[in-house]
Design a protein around this motif. Structure first.
Motif, short mmCIF file in Angstrom:
data_model
loop_
_atom_site.label_atom_id
_atom_site.label_comp_id
_atom_site.label_asym_id
_atom_site.label_seq_id
_atom_site.Cartn_x
_atom_site.Cartn_y
_atom_site.Cartn_z
N GLN A 65 -39.02 -46.44 66.04
CA GLN A 65 -38.77 -46.19 64.62
C GLN A 65 -38.42 -44.73 64.39
O GLN A 65 -39.03 -43.82 64.96
CB GLN A 65 -40.01 -46.55 63.79
CG GLN A 65 -40.37 -48.04 63.83
CD GLN A 65 -41.58 -48.35 62.96
OE1 GLN A 65 -42.30 -47.45 62.53
NE2 GLN A 65 -41.77 -49.63 62.69
N ALA A 66 -37.41 -44.53 63.54
CA ALA A 66 -37.06 -43.18 63.12
C ALA A 66 -38.03 -42.71 62.05
O ALA A 66 -38.84 -43.47 61.54
CB ALA A 66 -35.62 -43.15 62.60
N GLY A 67 -37.97 -41.40 61.73
CA GLY A 67 -38.84 -40.84 60.70
C GLY A 67 -39.84 -39.87 61.27
O GLY A 67 -39.74 -39.42 62.41
N ASP A 68 -40.83 -39.51 60.43
CA ASP A 68 -41.88 -38.57 60.84
C ASP A 68 -42.87 -39.23 61.78
O ASP A 68 -43.33 -40.34 61.53
CB ASP A 68 -42.63 -38.05 59.61
CG ASP A 68 -41.81 -37.02 58.84
OD1 ASP A 68 -41.23 -36.15 59.49
OD2 ASP A 68 -41.77 -37.10 57.60
N HIS A 69 -43.22 -38.50 62.83
CA HIS A 69 -44.20 -39.00 63.80
C HIS A 69 -45.12 -37.85 64.21
O HIS A 69 -44.69 -36.70 64.32
CB HIS A 69 -43.51 -39.58 65.03
CG HIS A 69 -42.72 -40.81 64.76
ND1 HIS A 69 -43.27 -42.08 64.75
CD2 HIS A 69 -41.40 -40.97 64.45
CE1 HIS A 69 -42.33 -42.97 64.48
NE2 HIS A 69 -41.19 -42.32 64.28
N VAL A 70 -46.37 -38.20 64.45
CA VAL A 70 -47.33 -37.25 65.00
C VAL A 70 -47.86 -37.84 66.31
O VAL A 70 -48.46 -38.92 66.32
CB VAL A 70 -48.49 -36.98 64.04
CG1 VAL A 70 -49.51 -36.04 64.71
CG2 VAL A 70 -47.99 -36.35 62.75
N TYR A 71 -47.63 -37.14 67.39
CA TYR A 71 -48.08 -37.58 68.71
C TYR A 71 -49.25 -36.71 69.14
O TYR A 71 -49.21 -35.48 69.01
CB TYR A 71 -46.95 -37.46 69.72
CG TYR A 71 -45.69 -38.19 69.30
CD1 TYR A 71 -45.57 -39.57 69.43
CD2 TYR A 71 -44.60 -37.49 68.77
CE1 TYR A 71 -44.42 -40.24 69.05
CE2 TYR A 71 -43.45 -38.13 68.39
CZ TYR A 71 -43.36 -39.52 68.52
OH TYR A 71 -42.22 -40.17 68.13
N GLU A 72 -50.30 -37.32 69.67
CA GLU A 72 -51.50 -36.58 70.03
C GLU A 72 -51.71 -36.57 71.55
O GLU A 72 -51.38 -37.53 72.25
CB GLU A 72 -52.73 -37.17 69.34
CG GLU A 72 -52.73 -36.95 67.84
CD GLU A 72 -54.06 -37.32 67.22
OE1 GLU A 72 -54.78 -38.15 67.81
OE2 GLU A 72 -54.39 -36.76 66.14
N MET A 73 -52.27 -35.46 72.01
CA MET A 73 -52.64 -35.30 73.41
C MET A 73 -54.10 -34.90 73.48
O MET A 73 -54.55 -34.04 72.72
CB MET A 73 -51.79 -34.21 74.07
CG MET A 73 -50.31 -34.56 74.17
SD MET A 73 -49.24 -33.10 74.09
CE MET A 73 -49.10 -32.91 72.29
N GLU A 74 -54.85 -35.49 74.37
CA GLU A 74 -56.25 -35.14 74.56
C GLU A 74 -56.38 -34.13 75.69
O GLU A 74 -55.84 -34.32 76.78
CB GLU A 74 -57.08 -36.39 74.88
CG GLU A 74 -58.58 -36.11 74.97
CD GLU A 74 -59.39 -37.37 75.21
OE1 GLU A 74 -59.68 -37.65 76.39
OE2 GLU A 74 -59.70 -38.07 74.23
N ILE A 75 -57.09 -33.03 75.42
CA ILE A 75 -57.24 -31.95 76.40
C ILE A 75 -58.71 -31.78 76.76
O ILE A 75 -59.56 -31.65 75.88
CB ILE A 75 -56.71 -30.61 75.84
CG1 ILE A 75 -55.29 -30.79 75.26
CG2 ILE A 75 -56.73 -29.54 76.92
CD1 ILE A 75 -54.25 -31.21 76.25
N CYS A 76 -59.01 -31.82 78.05
CA CYS A 76 -60.34 -31.49 78.56
C CYS A 76 -60.30 -30.07 79.10
O CYS A 76 -59.41 -29.73 79.89
CB CYS A 76 -60.74 -32.47 79.65
SG CYS A 76 -62.27 -32.03 80.53
N ASP A 77 -61.23 -29.22 78.67
CA ASP A 77 -61.15 -27.80 79.04
C ASP A 77 -61.41 -27.56 80.52
O ASP A 77 -60.83 -26.65 81.12
CB ASP A 77 -62.11 -26.97 78.18
CG ASP A 77 -63.57 -27.23 78.50
OD1 ASP A 77 -63.89 -28.37 78.89
OD2 ASP A 77 -64.40 -26.31 78.33
#
Length: 249
Positions: A216-228
């Motif tokens: 789908q086109a449009g606004d998207h927010v993609y998340e990444m999980e980070i372990c320190d």
């Protein structure tokens, strides 16, 4: 007549000097070392200086023509003039750590003799960031890990295109840490380089967005999980978000 004689004598001296500089300068040289390690230094302590000695092994005189460095953060000077057989000269180099936290590796090029032969001196070290630099360049944190941002503005991305993004990491601790990044999004590919960050050193999270996999086109927010630090008994996790506008073709 006396003036003419003086002029002739000066001319002869100049010719002799020129001949010495162009045809009799052939001594072989040896450097005390081809590398120099500054070790760990603090950004707040200012520029640091090291030096290497160059010895003329003969069988004739020689000289250093010039020295060059690979970046503006490093300055170098040298002993000028003729170096007779058995004598030594010094190449001195200074590194400025201001706003340059993390490990560094630079090259000082030394040009010697009539044939302008190049010799290299490799210098390295590791800079511990000041509080001001940490606040300015790595304002966010996840556990012990410092990051340049937790929110990436990905801008406009064509529906059949791709983009690369980078998040800088810094290890402010006195031990090695191994951060880990993962995502559940099929649109993103992520990797950390290097995988283990030494004390006071930096790393980068490379993020590749492939919009061809976005349905789908449009606004998207993609998340990444980070372990320190995946190797620590007590580790912490956080998230980095990437906002992008996928444009229709």
């Amino acid at each position: 007549m006396k003036r003419l004689r003086k002029r002739l004598l000066r001319g002869a001296a100049m010719v002799a000097g020129t001949l010495m500089m162009t045809s009799a300068i052939f001594g072989e040289v040896r450097f005390s070392s081809g590398k120099y390690d500054f070790g760990t230094l603090r950004e707040d302590d200012g520029p640091v200086t090291g030096k290497v000695t160059m010895t003329n092994l003969g069988p004739g005189p020689t000289y250093i023509r010039n020295v060059r460095t690979t970046c503006g953060c490093t300055d170098a000077t040298f002993t000028e003039g003729i170096i007779e057989e058995g004598d030594s000269a010094t190449v001195t180099f200074t590194y400025d750590p201001l706003h340059r936290p993390g490990s560094f590796s630079k090259t000082v090029k030394v040009f010697v003799g009539q044939d302008n032969k190049m010799h290299t001196i490799n210098i390295k070290g590791n800079v511990l960031a000041s509080r001001k630099t940490l606040a300015l360049n790595y304002p966010d944190s996840i556990g012990v890990l410092r990051l340049s941002t937790l929110m990436i503005d990905g801008g406009d991305v064509p529906a059949q295109g791709s983009r690369n993004y980078f998040v800088k990491l810094y290890n402010p601790t006195d031990r090695d840490i191994r951060p880990v990044a993962k995502t559940e999004s099929d649109v993103l590919s992520i990797a950390i380089e290097p995988q283990v960050i030494q004390p006071g050193a930096t790393a980068v999270i490379g993020i590749y967005l492939n919009s061809r996999r976005e349905q789908q086109a449009g606004d998207h927010v993609y998340e990444m999980e980070i372990c320190d630090d995946a190797d620590a008994s007590l580790s912490e996790t956080g998230r980095i978000a990437l906002h992008a506008l996928i444009r229709k073709p």
